[in-house]
Scaffold this motif. Structure first.
Motif, mmCIF file in Angstrom:
data_model
loop_
_atom_site.group_PDB
_atom_site.id
_atom_site.type_symbol
_atom_site.label_atom_id
_atom_site.label_comp_id
_atom_site.label_asym_id
_atom_site.label_seq_id
_atom_site.Cartn_x
_atom_site.Cartn_y
_atom_site.Cartn_z
ATOM 1 N N VAL A 16 9.358 -14.454 -0.542
ATOM 2 C CA VAL A 16 9.540 -15.040 0.787
ATOM 3 C C VAL A 16 10.913 -14.639 1.315
ATOM 4 O O VAL A 16 11.913 -14.676 0.588
ATOM 5 N N GLU A 19 14.371 -15.173 8.121
ATOM 6 C CA GLU A 19 15.023 -14.321 9.121
ATOM 7 C C GLU A 19 15.338 -15.123 10.374
ATOM 8 O O GLU A 19 14.543 -15.964 10.800
ATOM 9 N N GLU A 31 2.111 -2.961 6.839
ATOM 10 C CA GLU A 31 2.639 -3.280 5.521
ATOM 11 C C GLU A 31 1.578 -3.051 4.457
ATOM 12 O O GLU A 31 0.391 -3.280 4.694
ATOM 13 N N ARG A 35 0.959 -10.510 4.875
ATOM 14 C CA ARG A 35 2.160 -11.240 5.305
ATOM 15 C C ARG A 35 1.764 -12.525 6.028
ATOM 16 O O ARG A 35 0.948 -12.504 6.950
ATOM 17 N N ILE A 37 3.537 -15.182 8.367
ATOM 18 C CA ILE A 37 4.744 -15.403 9.158
ATOM 19 C C ILE A 37 4.719 -16.838 9.674
ATOM 20 O O ILE A 37 3.864 -17.194 10.487
ATOM 21 N N HIS A 38 5.647 -17.645 9.175
ATOM 22 C CA HIS A 38 5.750 -19.033 9.639
ATOM 23 C C HIS A 38 6.902 -19.132 10.628
ATOM 24 O O HIS A 38 8.031 -18.690 10.350
ATOM 25 N N ALA A 60 1.728 -20.651 11.905
ATOM 26 C CA ALA A 60 1.931 -19.419 11.153
ATOM 27 C C ALA A 60 0.826 -18.430 11.478
ATOM 28 O O ALA A 60 -0.240 -18.804 11.983
ATOM 29 N N TRP A 62 -1.310 -15.230 9.568
ATOM 30 C CA TRP A 62 -1.625 -14.432 8.400
ATOM 31 C C TRP A 62 -2.048 -13.046 8.870
ATOM 32 O O TRP A 62 -2.940 -12.909 9.715
ATOM 33 N N LEU A 79 12.176 -17.377 11.326
ATOM 34 C CA LEU A 79 10.909 -17.109 10.654
ATOM 35 C C LEU A 79 11.070 -17.193 9.139
ATOM 36 O O LEU A 79 12.123 -16.851 8.594
ATOM 37 N N TYR A 80 10.006 -17.623 8.472
ATOM 38 C CA TYR A 80 9.853 -17.428 7.038
ATOM 39 C C TYR A 80 8.625 -16.546 6.835
ATOM 40 O O TYR A 80 7.547 -16.844 7.363
ATOM 41 N N SER A 81 8.796 -15.471 6.081
ATOM 42 C CA SER A 81 7.681 -14.550 5.836
ATOM 43 C C SER A 81 7.351 -14.507 4.357
ATOM 44 O O SER A 81 8.214 -14.208 3.526
ATOM 45 N N TYR A 83 5.310 -12.498 1.673
ATOM 46 C CA TYR A 83 4.682 -11.202 1.436
ATOM 47 C C TYR A 83 3.883 -11.275 0.135
ATOM 48 O O TYR A 83 4.383 -11.762 -0.888
#
Length: 262
Positions: A16, A19, A31, A35, A37-38, A60, A62, A79-81, A83
């Motif tokens: 995680v 950013e 990618e 991913r 992305i929250h 979020a 997906w 953001l929290y991502s 992966y």
């Protein structure tokens, strides 16, 4: 705009990243990992080749692996991502991922619960330069299990593939408030209204009217997230009657525009 994180140098299968960006205008990218992305703060707009999403705080998105997408935010966003290497063949250098429940097979907006949000914030502080220890693996295991069960959120819009329907979609996206009816929009796109209606139903899964309403609602989320008033937003997305806009918004998102971002 701060520098965009590149995940390709990290070998862990699951990690995680947190950013913060003053604004965001990423180029198109794909990618090898899935991913999640929250959005912790701000509003994020995500484009793929087949869809559009507007993701407000506490929601979020997906994105399945190898999907071409880009991110956009006009204002500060946090953001929290997460992966995830969902296919070892696509990421042979990664460490084995923890076992987990089946993760979503299609891209889409989700509603993270409080536990998922807390796990994302905690996991973002884990080191990424070495394999996770057992406590970290257990944390990531719980996170993946919870992601597999998150409910969907109505924050997306399927994009038509046919060039004629795309011309109509792009015209409306550039100006959601325009009042042209389908016959006029179709004529400008070089297609009959009957064919246009058929294309939207076939390629987006919605009638043209439903698609247009969803486009306006997603545009409204972007404007509301920028701090604009409900009255101003209603006019900007094509509603002359603010009460009607509030009613449609509440039916779609379960709350009034004024309360949605609280």
């Amino acid at each position: 705009m701060t520098e965009v994180f590149d995940p390709h140098g990290i070998e862990q299968a699951v990690f995680v990243i947190g950013e913060r960006h003053a604004s965001l205008d990423e180029p198109w990218r794909a990618e090898r990992r899935a991913r999640l992305i929250h959005v912790n703060e701000g509003v994020l707009t995500v484009h793929t080749e087949s869809g559009r999403w507007v993701v407000p705080p506490a929601r979020a998105l997906w994105i399945v692996a190898n999907t071409l997408y880009c991110l956009h935010a006009t204002r500060p966003v946090h953001l929290y991502s997460l992966y995830v290497a969902t296919d070892s063949a696509s990421d042979p250098a990664a460490d084995p991922a923890p076992d987990a429940e089946p993760l979503p097979a299609q891209s889409g907006a989700l509603v993270p619960d409080a536990l998922v949000q807390a796990l994302l914030a905690t996991a973002a502080d884990l080191p990424h330069d070495r394999p996770p220890g057992e406590p970290a693996r257990r944390l990531l295991q719980v996170l993946l299990d919870r992601v597999a069960d998150l409910p969907a959120a109505p924050l997306g819009l399927n994009w038509p593939d046919d060039p004629r329907a795309q011309r109509i979609a792009e015209a409306l996206s550039a100006n959601p408030a325009q009042s042209l009816v389908l016959e006029e929009l179709a004529a400008a796109a070089g297609v009959t209204a009957r064919t246009a209606a058929r294309l939207f139903a076939k390629e987006t899964g919605q009638t043209f009217g439903q698609w247009r309403q969803q486009l306006r609602l997603l545009a409204a989320l972007e404007h509301l997230g920028a701090g604009e008033s409900v009255t101003q937003v209603a006019l900007e997305v094509g509603y002359s009657d603010v009460s009607s806009f509030i009613a449609v918004f509440r039916d779609a998102f379960g709350d009034t525009p004024a309360r949605y971002f609280r």
